[in-house]
Design a protein around this motif. Structure first.
Motif, short mmCIF file in Angstrom:
data_model
loop_
_atom_site.label_atom_id
_atom_site.label_comp_id
_atom_site.label_asym_id
_atom_site.label_seq_id
_atom_site.Cartn_x
_atom_site.Cartn_y
_atom_site.Cartn_z
N ILE A 573 0.86 -1.30 0.20
CA ILE A 573 0.01 0.13 -0.08
C ILE A 573 0.95 1.32 -0.08
CG2 ILE A 573 -1.52 1.39 1.48
CD1 ILE A 573 -3.04 -1.52 2.22
N ARG A 574 1.74 1.31 1.02
CA ARG A 574 2.88 2.39 0.94
C ARG A 574 3.48 2.55 -0.50
NH1 ARG A 574 5.77 6.07 3.43
NH2 ARG A 574 8.15 5.94 3.49
N VAL A 584 -11.11 7.46 6.50
CA VAL A 584 -11.45 7.13 7.88
C VAL A 584 -12.54 7.81 8.56
CG1 VAL A 584 -10.20 6.92 10.02
CG2 VAL A 584 -8.86 6.78 8.05
N ARG A 585 -13.59 6.75 9.00
CA ARG A 585 -14.37 7.25 9.78
C ARG A 585 -14.80 6.41 11.04
NH1 ARG A 585 -20.73 6.82 7.17
NH2 ARG A 585 -21.87 7.21 8.98
N GLY A 586 -14.97 7.07 12.24
CA GLY A 586 -15.14 6.19 13.59
C GLY A 586 -13.73 5.76 13.61
N MET A 587 -14.02 4.46 14.22
CA MET A 587 -12.72 3.72 14.90
C MET A 587 -11.75 3.22 13.69
SD MET A 587 -14.19 1.82 17.87
CE MET A 587 -15.38 0.78 17.08
N ALA A 588 -10.50 3.64 13.92
CA ALA A 588 -9.37 3.05 13.15
C ALA A 588 -8.27 2.52 14.15
CB ALA A 588 -8.70 4.30 12.05
N LEU A 589 -8.48 1.33 14.71
CA LEU A 589 -7.58 0.89 15.74
C LEU A 589 -6.71 -0.09 15.35
CD1 LEU A 589 -10.65 0.69 18.46
CD2 LEU A 589 -9.24 2.68 18.01
N GLY A 590 -5.74 -0.32 16.15
CA GLY A 590 -4.68 -1.15 15.94
C GLY A 590 -4.37 -1.35 14.24
N GLY A 591 -4.62 -2.52 13.70
CA GLY A 591 -4.42 -2.79 12.19
C GLY A 591 -5.09 -1.70 11.31
N GLY A 592 -6.25 -1.38 11.83
CA GLY A 592 -6.77 -0.26 10.93
C GLY A 592 -6.12 1.25 11.19
N CYS A 593 -5.33 1.26 12.16
CA CYS A 593 -4.70 2.51 12.19
C CYS A 593 -3.42 2.27 11.33
CB CYS A 593 -4.15 2.71 13.67
SG CYS A 593 -2.95 3.98 13.91
N GLU A 594 -2.94 1.10 11.32
CA GLU A 594 -1.65 0.82 10.35
C GLU A 594 -2.15 0.72 9.04
OE1 GLU A 594 0.81 -2.28 13.41
OE2 GLU A 594 -1.12 -3.03 12.59
N LEU A 595 -3.35 0.33 8.64
CA LEU A 595 -3.62 0.52 7.44
C LEU A 595 -3.79 1.82 6.91
CD1 LEU A 595 -4.69 -1.10 4.82
CD2 LEU A 595 -7.10 -0.88 5.95
N ALA A 596 -4.33 2.76 7.76
CA ALA A 596 -4.34 4.41 7.50
C ALA A 596 -2.89 5.02 7.28
CB ALA A 596 -5.16 5.02 8.46
N VAL A 597 -2.00 4.66 8.43
CA VAL A 597 -0.67 5.62 8.06
C VAL A 597 0.02 4.93 6.97
CG1 VAL A 597 -0.83 5.93 10.64
CG2 VAL A 597 0.21 3.86 9.77
N HIS A 598 -0.11 3.89 6.70
CA HIS A 598 0.81 3.46 5.26
C HIS A 598 0.09 3.73 3.99
CE1 HIS A 598 2.60 0.59 8.19
NE2 HIS A 598 3.56 0.81 7.29
#
Length: 799
Positions: A573-574, A584-598
């Motif tokens: 992805i990166r 992103v809407r609502g919770m982006a936690l753990g792997g969801g956060c990692e998905l977003a930051v990459h």
């Protein structure tokens, strides 16, 4: 064509609502000046200063970033009225006193700019009467605006016109409130308490009447009228405590003062309930005074008992049979409740019947259409469905017959019959008030479509009502593939969209594989890829339930393999040759956060809660989250004049080690999970539109992925410094031994492991450290206790 622009807003009144409206304007980056009376002692802006200071303490937080409190400009009516001329919108939000508001209007009218809109934030006073104090030139630019409390979080805003309000003024204001403030707008008629409070408070009063009739207690009622009924989880009495019993009493008094038995056939039910009167007399106003219908003493929750005048133990629950009934399909559910012999079932049918009855009788008076009532109750009172939606889903004709039979039998709160349109004509023929052509307007006698302004074109899948047959985002566009709990599709043939639809959008190996395949397809045939799902969750992270069976069957090797594959997807992805945008809407936690930051870019709704939370289940981020923290620290340090890497690393380490979650997009930016280059979107329904536009713009600008490069790490000396602080926390009893162990592993990864300070490393190197640490924890008994505890109870285990 000229466009109405709001470059600056004035808010008049630094009370609870005024100050919080000003705070939300700052959240969405609109310059604001907050007015109040000049202080009699000390600095003349002292009243406003104290209000702004109080914003920093309120919970839930009105400010996305408390540091932004300084952005609220302070003013007073004695010295600063000339500043009104700089403002395009003036929102009056002083106390709910008609005489005070009229006096203020006379004072400010000469200073309001000729193009400016003047709006009164009131929960129920007549907007037309308020307009009478204004000069003729200002009346066309005056209207009502009703924010719900707290303004940052509540989606509903009601707009109310007067006979002299120019239609374009309401259109301009709706566009601003919708897109810039991120709200859902309902236009209400100028009647007492407008729509949501008129129906909602009448419903609360009806509930209190029925509670007394059936002899139920507040704790049981809240259990019945919360999530089980498809309403706010706080139920009836807890909601009243949160709103404030004084506020509730004020809205009730507005009904009492402005209605009568002729204008509202339910008027006899608007008397202040004895229990509410008693609590007001005691000064127990709810959450703000730490006592209302409920009171917390230590860890115990008590409820007020009117008979004894004392607080007694609470915690009683509804009979389980009614919970099961409420899970049935709508028609079956209402039938079971109506035929129930128990008081709890009879109570539930009674309050639903009362709601149907009241909404139908008053539709013509208070709202343009049934859709406005349903939206108002969903957005303002936290209902999953509005009253008309539930009625229609359960079977329009049958429910109408049941309600009318109760009215005829004297069981209802009023003897007024249901309107004729309920049984005859277009509504009866259509089987309800909502159709694909529009929703029923009782005042116009026809179905009318939802209002469409240019701003609504940004909402690709706006909220709709049952029966409208609106486009379903889960089936819209052209589906390319739908495998591994990921639907890959496109709306325009230019940008690919990946929508995760696993439970809570958890990332299993199948989800990871599907996302990787979506990247491959986007690189081959599309301008970019947007990761977006049409509900309140981006992703809660790795699917632990999918991981454990693999561990049991194949051992730690299976887990390590799955983690490596997930890390490879993040790197894919990166470094994709086309932009990947996480919406992103609502919770982006753990792997969801990692998905977003990459991702190449993030487009986040204002209320996005982003963080690495793995330590809550005894793990560490394992899909590149710690690698991201280390890389960002190195990038930030290289842009600085300092040479010490550790200060740039500390905040990221702390966020991961303490499982900090941003309390909104602005706070998530402070934690480093969103960047200054990312886009924050106030209105959740505009998220996909903006994300698609960003992806296209990046592609059209010649997007190239970042080059792979090495970066500096803090090394073993940096890890030792961090661990020294952790020892103090462990020995002081602030963290457990297992917490210390987990945090030490995090420190090892983000500092690069056993290498010298300043060593250059790759992302792959750090990800290998992540995998090793992650897998060592999976086999740890205390981590397994935490995982099983979370899976069984949904709550973290401290061990």
């Amino acid at each position: 064509m000229s466009r109405f622009q709001v470059k600056k807003v004035a808010v008049l009144g630094a009370g609870v609502m005024g100050a919080q409206i000003a705070a939300h304007l700052v959240n969405v980056r609109v310059p604001v000046v907050l007015f109040d009376l000049a202080a009699k002692e000390g600095p003349k802006n002292g009243i406003v200063s104290r209000a702004i200071d109080n914003l920093k303490k309120l919970k839930p937080a009105p400010l996305g970033d408390v540091a932004d409190a300084v952005l609220i400009e302070q003013a007073n009516y004695d010295d600063d009225l000339a500043k009104l001329g700089e403002c395009d919108l003036v929102i009056e939000a002083i106390a709910e006193r008609m005489d005070w508001k009229l006096d203020l209007y006379r004072k400010i009218a000469p200073h309001v700019a000729r193009h400016s809109i003047l709006a009164s934030n009131t929960s129920g006073l007549s907007i037309t009467k308020l307009s009478e104090a204004l000069p003729e030139a200002l009346k066309p630019r005056f209207c009502g605006i009703h924010f719900f409390n707290p303004p940052r979080y509540m989606f509903l805003v009601e707009l109310i016109n007067t006979p002299t309000t120019e239609p374009q003024v309401l259109d301009d204001l709706e566009a601003f409130v919708t897109s810039t403030l991120g709200k859902g707008v309902v236009r209400a008629h100028d009647t007492p308490n407008f729509i949501a409070n008129r129906v909602g408070i009448a419903g609360m009063l009806a509930t209190l009447n029925e509670v007394e009739k059936f002899g139920l207690t507040p704790d049981v009622v809240d259990d019945l009228t919360g999530k089980k009924l498809g309403r706010a989880s706080s139920g009836t009495f807890r909601t009243a405590d949160v709103v404030g019993l004084d506020t509730m009493a004020h809205v009730v008094k507005t009904l009492q003062d402005n209605l009568n038995a002729e204008t509202d056939p339910f008027y006899a039910n608007f008397a202040t309930p004895p229990v509410l009167a008693k609590l007001l007399e005691l000064g127990n106003l709810g959450q703000k005074t730490k006592a209302g219908f409920f009171k917390k003493v230590g860890r115990d929750i008590l409820r007020f008992d009117l008979q004894s005048g004392e607080y007694v133990p609470a915690g009683a629950k509804a009979d389980e049979v009614y919970g099961r009934m409420l899970k049935k399909p709508a028609g079956e559910r209402l039938k079971l409740l109506r035929e129930s012999e128990g008081p709890q079932g009879q109570f539930l049918w009674a309050i639903l019947r009362d709601g149907f009855h009241y909404a139908a009788v008053h539709l013509a008076d208070i709202a343009e259409s049934a859709r406005d009532i349903d939206f108002a109750m969903r957005w303002g009172f936290g209902m999953k469905q509005g009253p008309f939606e539930l009625w229609q889903e359960a079977g329009w004709a049958q429910v109408a017959q049941w309600v009318q039979e109760d009215i005829d039998a004297g069981k209802a709160l009023s003897t007024v019959p249901l309107p004729k349109w309920v049984f005859e004509g277009p509504v009866a023929q259509a089987g309800g008030v909502h159709t694909p052509e529009g929703s029923w307007s009782a005042s116009q006698g026809q179905f009318i479509p939802q209002r469409r302004l240019p701003v609504h074109d940004r909402q690709l899948f706006p909220e709709s009502v049952l029966g409208a047959n609106a486009a379903d985002a889960n089936m819209a566009g052209t589906t390319i593939s739908d495998e591994g709990d990921v639907r890959v599709w496109t709306l325009d043939g230019e940008v690919l969209i990946a929508s995760i639809h696993s439970k809570m959008h958890a990332i299993s190996p199948d989800v990871a594989e599907a996302l990787g395949a979506a990247v491959d397809l986007a690189e081959a045939e599309y301008k970019g890829l947007v990761i977006w799902s049409p509900d309140e969750v981006f992703s809660v992270g790795a699917d632990l339930q999918a991981m454990l069976p693999a561990f049991v069957v194949a051992g730690i090797g299976a887990v390590e393999g799955a983690e490596e594959e997930l890390q490879n997807v993040m790197l894919k992805i990166r470094y994709a040759s086309v932009p990947v945008v996480s919406a992103v809407r609502g919770m982006a936690l753990g792997g969801g956060c990692e998905l977003a930051v990459h991702s190449a870019k993030r487009v986040a709704a204002m209320e996005s809660y982003i963080g690495l939370v793995e330590v809550g289940v005894g793990l560490i981020p394992g899909a590149g989250g710690l690698t991201y923290i280390a890389r960002r620290a190195a990038e930030n340090a290289s842009a600085s004049t300092g040479t010490d890497l550790l200060p740039f690393l500390t905040e990221g380490f702390t966020a991961a080690a303490m499982a900090k979650v941003g309390t909104g997009a602005l706070d998530s930016k402070k934690l480093g999970y969103l960047l200054d280059s990312d886009v924050i979107v106030p209105n959740k329904d505009e998220l996909l539109y903006v994300a698609l536009q960003q992806a296209k713009a990046m592609a059209d600008a010649g997007y190239r992925p970042p080059l792979r490069r090495t970066f500096r790490v803090a090394g073993r000396s940096g890890a030792a410094t961090i661990k020294g602080q952790l020892v103090n926390m462990r020995d002081g009893g602030f963290i457990s031994a297992h917490d210390f162990h987990i945090a030490s592993l995090i420190a090892n990864v983000v500092t690069g492991g056993d290498v010298d300070a300043g060593s250059l490393v790759t992302e792959e190197y750090l990800m290998a450290l992540e995998r090793k640490a992650f897998c060592s924890l999976i086999v740890h008994p205390k981590t397994q206790e935490r995982i099983m505890g979370m899976l069984s109870t949904g709550k973290p285990v401290r061990n």
